[in-house]
Scaffold this motif. Structure first.
Motif, PDB file in Angstrom:
ATOM      1  N   GLU A 138     -54.240  -2.074   9.920  1.00 49.59           N
ATOM      2  CA  GLU A 138     -54.202  -1.167   8.777  1.00 49.59           C
ATOM      3  C   GLU A 138     -53.136  -1.644   7.789  1.00 49.59           C
ATOM      4  O   GLU A 138     -52.061  -2.075   8.203  1.00 49.59           O
ATOM      5  N   ASP A 139     -53.438  -1.553   6.497  1.00 50.14           N
ATOM      6  CA  ASP A 139     -52.445  -1.928   5.490  1.00 50.14           C
ATOM      7  C   ASP A 139     -51.532  -0.724   5.239  1.00 50.14           C
ATOM      8  O   ASP A 139     -51.954   0.265   4.652  1.00 50.14           O
ATOM      9  N   GLN A 140     -50.316  -0.811   5.721  1.00 53.01           N
ATOM     10  CA  GLN A 140     -49.388   0.324   5.583  1.00 53.01           C
ATOM     11  C   GLN A 140     -48.258   0.036   4.604  1.00 53.01           C
ATOM     12  O   GLN A 140     -47.199   0.650   4.661  1.00 53.01           O
ATOM     13  N   ARG A 141     -48.480  -0.913   3.690  1.00 52.79           N
ATOM     14  CA  ARG A 141     -47.434  -1.238   2.711  1.00 52.79           C
ATOM     15  C   ARG A 141     -47.418  -0.240   1.556  1.00 52.79           C
ATOM     16  O   ARG A 141     -48.309   0.582   1.422  1.00 52.79           O
ATOM     17  N   TRP A 142     -46.433  -0.358   0.706  1.00 53.80           N
ATOM     18  CA  TRP A 142     -46.359   0.520  -0.461  1.00 53.80           C
ATOM     19  C   TRP A 142     -47.447   0.134  -1.477  1.00 53.80           C
ATOM     20  O   TRP A 142     -48.195  -0.817  -1.259  1.00 53.80           O
ATOM     21  N   GLY A 143     -47.505   0.865  -2.578  1.00 56.53           N
ATOM     22  CA  GLY A 143     -48.613   0.720  -3.522  1.00 56.53           C
ATOM     23  C   GLY A 143     -48.424  -0.272  -4.651  1.00 56.53           C
ATOM     24  O   GLY A 143     -49.300  -0.413  -5.491  1.00 56.53           O
ATOM     25  N   VAL A 150     -38.750  -8.321  -2.099  1.00 55.50           N
ATOM     26  CA  VAL A 150     -38.228  -8.836  -0.823  1.00 55.50           C
ATOM     27  C   VAL A 150     -38.427  -7.831   0.316  1.00 55.50           C
ATOM     28  O   VAL A 150     -37.929  -8.036   1.424  1.00 55.50           O
ATOM     29  N   GLN A 151     -39.181  -6.789   0.030  1.00 56.21           N
ATOM     30  CA  GLN A 151     -39.459  -5.739   1.015  1.00 56.21           C
ATOM     31  C   GLN A 151     -40.610  -6.213   1.912  1.00 56.21           C
ATOM     32  O   GLN A 151     -41.768  -5.903   1.660  1.00 56.21           O
ATOM     33  N   LEU A 152     -40.280  -6.983   2.955  1.00 57.68           N
ATOM     34  CA  LEU A 152     -41.317  -7.682   3.721  1.00 57.68           C
ATOM     35  C   LEU A 152     -41.424  -7.198   5.164  1.00 57.68           C
ATOM     36  O   LEU A 152     -41.950  -7.909   6.024  1.00 57.68           O
ATOM     37  N   LEU A 153     -40.952  -5.972   5.419  1.00 58.33           N
ATOM     38  CA  LEU A 153     -40.919  -5.530   6.810  1.00 58.33           C
ATOM     39  C   LEU A 153     -42.316  -5.293   7.391  1.00 58.33           C
ATOM     40  O   LEU A 153     -42.583  -5.681   8.531  1.00 58.33           O
ATOM     41  N   TYR A 154     -43.205  -4.661   6.621  1.00 58.46           N
ATOM     42  CA  TYR A 154     -44.537  -4.433   7.204  1.00 58.46           C
ATOM     43  C   TYR A 154     -45.294  -5.755   7.442  1.00 58.46           C
ATOM     44  O   TYR A 154     -45.867  -5.930   8.529  1.00 58.46           O
ATOM     45  N   PRO A 155     -45.248  -6.690   6.486  1.00 59.40           N
ATOM     46  CA  PRO A 155     -45.846  -8.001   6.790  1.00 59.40           C
ATOM     47  C   PRO A 155     -45.239  -8.643   8.039  1.00 59.40           C
ATOM     48  O   PRO A 155     -45.941  -9.265   8.836  1.00 59.40           O
TER      49      PRO A 155
END
Ligand code: PMP
Length: 284
Positions: A138-143, A150-155
């Motif tokens: 599931e893609d749970q990143r922001w919009g 540099v917000q790469l935590l979900y990836p």
């Protein structure tokens, strides 16, 4: 050899380079980045990366601390100082250091950091011959995935899920449709059509994507920019990803199911070859 990095105007040994603990990149992931590959000591599509960097900065109202010409010189100097033949250059610009507050500070000076990674044989990765395995998550990143923050935590979590499942990467899925890979754009080939999600806020506007689609159209291939489902991907003839560090890379298995013959496909191989040939010629 100690790696030399660039921090706010200085070339320093990596152990001597410092950034404030109040840097908003550290506190809020308030910063953007770019990755440019180096082949044969030259930069691949530097102009494309510089353009997207400016767009990301504009979206976040961060002032660009360097001109494009100065940025090119810094990239070249780091390639020279670190003796990079094949590799990657990472660039990060954050809003800078300021007392912690959600409101953007008025007076912060942006922080700029660049460092290299040597990757001998970057364009000869064995994965290009065998192909990658992906899982769907599931893609749970922001919009605002169009901004290269540099917000790469979900990836990063996605890569870990892939690793735990014995795969190489994860394709992220939103409303039943694939958005992109954790660090790359996703494509399928069905019949004579190359299908990849259209640009929007849901995906990063890949610099490699732009070049590959241009070359595909120039070679009279059919390109469809539209969302595709996980089922379409599993029923595709071929699949592949693009990114500045992987170029064009075949995907041969999704969620344990072979895609097409389960071997890298001809369209993918051709696009990889055209991309690498053309981009090496245009490298700076
Ligand atoms: N999507 C995401 C989420 C990425 O992180 C990347 C690579 N940074 C890409 C796509 C590919 O972009 P590019 O071709 O510019 O490397």
């Amino acid at each position: 050899m100690t790696r030399t990095v660039y921090v706010n105007g200085e070339y320093l040994p990596e152990a001597e380079a410092k950034v404030s603990i109040f840097d908003r990149g550290f506190l809020f992931a308030d910063g953007v980045y770019e990755v440019t590959s180096v082949l044969g000591g030259k930069l691949i599509d530097f102009a494309g990366h510089a353009k997207r960097l400016q767009r990301s900065l504009n979206e976040l109202e961060i002032a660009n601390p360097v001109t494009e010409d100065a940025l090119l010189e810094i990239h070249r100097e780091l390639v020279r100082l670190n003796g990079i033949e094949d590799g990657l250059i990472y660039l990060q610009i954050t809003r800078g250091a300021a007392d912690r507050d959600f409101v953007y500070p008025k007076d912060a000076t942006p922080t700029i950091v660049l460092f290299t990674q040597a990757k001998p044989g970057l364009a000869d990765s064995p994965l290009a011959k065998t192909g990658m395995k992906v899982i769907s998550i599931e893609d749970q990143r922001w919009g605002r995935r169009d901004i290269k923050t540099v917000q790469l935590l979900y990836p990063s979590m996605g890569k870990m899920m892939a690793k735990a499942a014995g795969a190489d990467d994860a394709w992220m899925v939103e409303d039943g449709h694939v958005t992109e890979g954790t660090s790359n754009n996703a494509y399928i080939v069905k019949g004579n059509a190359i299908i990849t999600r259209h640009l929007g806020n849901e995906i990063l506007h890949g610099i490699t994507r732009a070049a590959v689609l241009r070359f595909a159209r120039e070679a009279q291939m059919v390109v469809e920019e539209r969302p595709f489902t996980v089922d379409e991907a599993k029923a595709a003839d071929e699949a592949f990803i693009t990114s500045a560090s992987a170029f064009v890379m075949p995907v041969v298995v999704m969620d344990g199911q072979p895609i097409g013959t389960g071997q890298p496909g001809n369209v993918t191989a051709r696009l990889r070859e055209i991309y690498l040939d053309e981009m090496r010629k245009a490298a700076v």
